[in-house]
Design an enzyme around this catalytic site. Structure first.
Site, mmCIF file in Angstrom:
data_model
loop_
_atom_site.group_PDB
_atom_site.id
_atom_site.type_symbol
_atom_site.label_atom_id
_atom_site.label_comp_id
_atom_site.label_asym_id
_atom_site.label_seq_id
_atom_site.Cartn_x
_atom_site.Cartn_y
_atom_site.Cartn_z
ATOM 1 N N GLU A 182 0.830 -1.218 0.000
ATOM 2 C CA GLU A 182 0.000 0.000 0.000
ATOM 3 C C GLU A 182 0.862 1.264 0.000
ATOM 4 O OE1 GLU A 182 -2.760 0.462 3.305
ATOM 5 O OE2 GLU A 182 -3.632 2.250 2.438
ATOM 6 N N LYS A 224 -2.573 -2.000 -3.120
ATOM 7 C CA LYS A 224 -3.620 -1.130 -2.565
ATOM 8 C C LYS A 224 -3.200 0.319 -2.780
ATOM 9 C CE LYS A 224 -6.143 -0.124 1.727
ATOM 10 N NZ LYS A 224 -6.819 -0.743 2.880
HETATM 11 P P1 13P Z 1 -9.326 4.139 4.218
HETATM 12 O O1 13P Z 1 -10.209 3.430 3.201
HETATM 13 O O2 13P Z 1 -10.090 4.735 5.353
HETATM 14 O O3 13P Z 1 -8.346 5.049 3.548
HETATM 15 O O4 13P Z 1 -8.476 3.008 4.943
HETATM 16 C C1 13P Z 1 -7.923 2.011 4.231
HETATM 17 C C2 13P Z 1 -6.678 1.579 4.876
HETATM 18 O O5 13P Z 1 -6.536 0.456 5.273
HETATM 19 C C3 13P Z 1 -5.597 2.556 5.003
HETATM 20 O O6 13P Z 1 -4.426 1.893 5.327
#
Ligand code: 13P
Length: 345
Positions: A182, A224
């Site tokens: 991510e 992500k």
């Molecule tokens: P949000 O969808 O609230 O951005 O959170 C996703 C997430 O896991 C951030 O690390």
């Protein structure tokens, strides 16, 4: 049933017609969320709230491919003694675990952040796998400079975060866990959508160069990312069609086709924006990867408000969560519409 192979898990996490519930708020973040509804962040309250979500069988059986947990939750039991991780797996959703230790100031560029948590990670991963986790998540955050400042995100920040993401991804695969990689480019700031495109492309290219260097198997990983969006403070807000077109173009330039699933974060978009933008992508484009969701706030804002800390509100929590899960599941198929949203309301 949950697939046995890492490739199978990575593919299943992206659907089809399903996406991920991010319920992995750290202790500090869940306290902030509970503050908004005036509920104390005690261990029992955190458990009770999350248990309500995980017992929403309509969502978990049909629309949710996986659930990301925080360390505490992976070890917690429901009020009746069932391990929460067993509740999730029993519904057919795949349990996963946040493994990073948060974003800290980057030496030499303290306005930027690098995510920590690699020390001792192999042993933590081995324990998480035994506790039932099948995938991991590590979040890096990249800011975009205000007022046209092009020095942020810096190359130093992109390289440091990409290296950490690649190290954790290789370690996760070694321990039979699928890594969710991510690298989040934040939507805070006054930049326009094209500056977000540029910063996201730069970040993703660095990320995949590092993953390649560390020998990460892309078929057994999930990305992500943020969507390509106008900054929150930008006077011109790009519409969903432009967000969809630019996000897909940016991903095509920088994410190898071997990655099976891309699951977006919501990152401060409203519930409806997050759904509408995802739907616009899936309605208009064929892509080599599945495009789905891994939303925290955009799935939980409504159920959290419906709960308010009162156990009597359980049915309202489940209804709110099932609704958002279904709307986002439709968006992964390009079949969502504003009318469906209104009908359900
Ligand atoms: P949000 O969808 O609230 O951005 O959170 C996703 C997430 O896991 C951030 O690390």
């Amino acid at each position: 049933m949950i697939p046995n192979s890492l490739d199978g898990v990575a593919e299943a996490m992206g659907g089809p017609g399903k996406g991920i519930l991010a319920a992995d708020e750290s202790s500090g973040t869940i306290r902030k969320r509970f503050d908004t509804i005036n509920v104390e962040s005690s261990e029992t309250n955190r458990r009770d709230y999350r248990e309500l979500l995980f017992r929403t069988t309509e969502a978990l059986n049909n629309h949710i491919s996986g659930v990301i947990l925080f360390d505490e939750t992976l070890r917690q039991r429901a009020a009746d003694g069932t391990a929460l991780v067993d509740l999730i797996a029993g519904s057919g959703a795949i349990p996963g675990i946040k493994i990073d230790k948060g974003a800290h100031p980057l030496a030499g560029s303290p306005s930027e952040k690098v995510t920590e948590g690699l020390d001792g990670l192999r042993d933590r991963l081995s324990e998480y796998r035994q506790l039932g986790a099948r995938f991991t998540k590590w979040r890096a955050v990249m800011d975009i400079g205000r007022g046209g400042d092009r020095s942020v995100p810096s190359r130093a920040c992109a390289v440091a975060n990409a290296h950490a993401l690649a190290r954790m991804a290789a370690l996760s695969q070694e321990q039979d866990l699928v890594p969710i990689v991510e690298p989040e480019v934040l939507m805070d700031g006054d930049h326009d959508i094209d500056r977000c495109f540029e910063a996201t492309e730069f970040t993703l290219r660095e990320t995949y160069a590092s993953l390649s260097e560390q020998g990460v198997v892309l078929e057994a990983s999930v990305l992500k990312p943020n969507m390509v969006l106008s900054g929150k403070l930008c006077p011109v807000q790009a519409p969903a069609e432009e967000v969809a077109e630019k996000t897909v173009a940016c991903l095509r330039r920088s994410v190898p086709a071997a990655v099976p699933s891309i699951v977006f974060l919501s990152g401060g978009q409203s519930d409806l924006e997050a759904t509408e933008n995802l739907n616009a992508m899936n309605a208009a484009f064929d892509t080599p990867w599945r495009l789905s969701f891994s939303y925290g706030r955009a799935l939980q804002a409504a159920p959290l408000k419906a709960w308010g800390g009162n156990p009597a509100n359980g049915p309202a929590v489940r209804a709110a969560f099932a609704h958002r899960a279904r709307m986002n599941a439709l968006a992964t198929l390009g079949q969502w519409s504003g009318e469906l949203e209104a009908q359900a309301a």
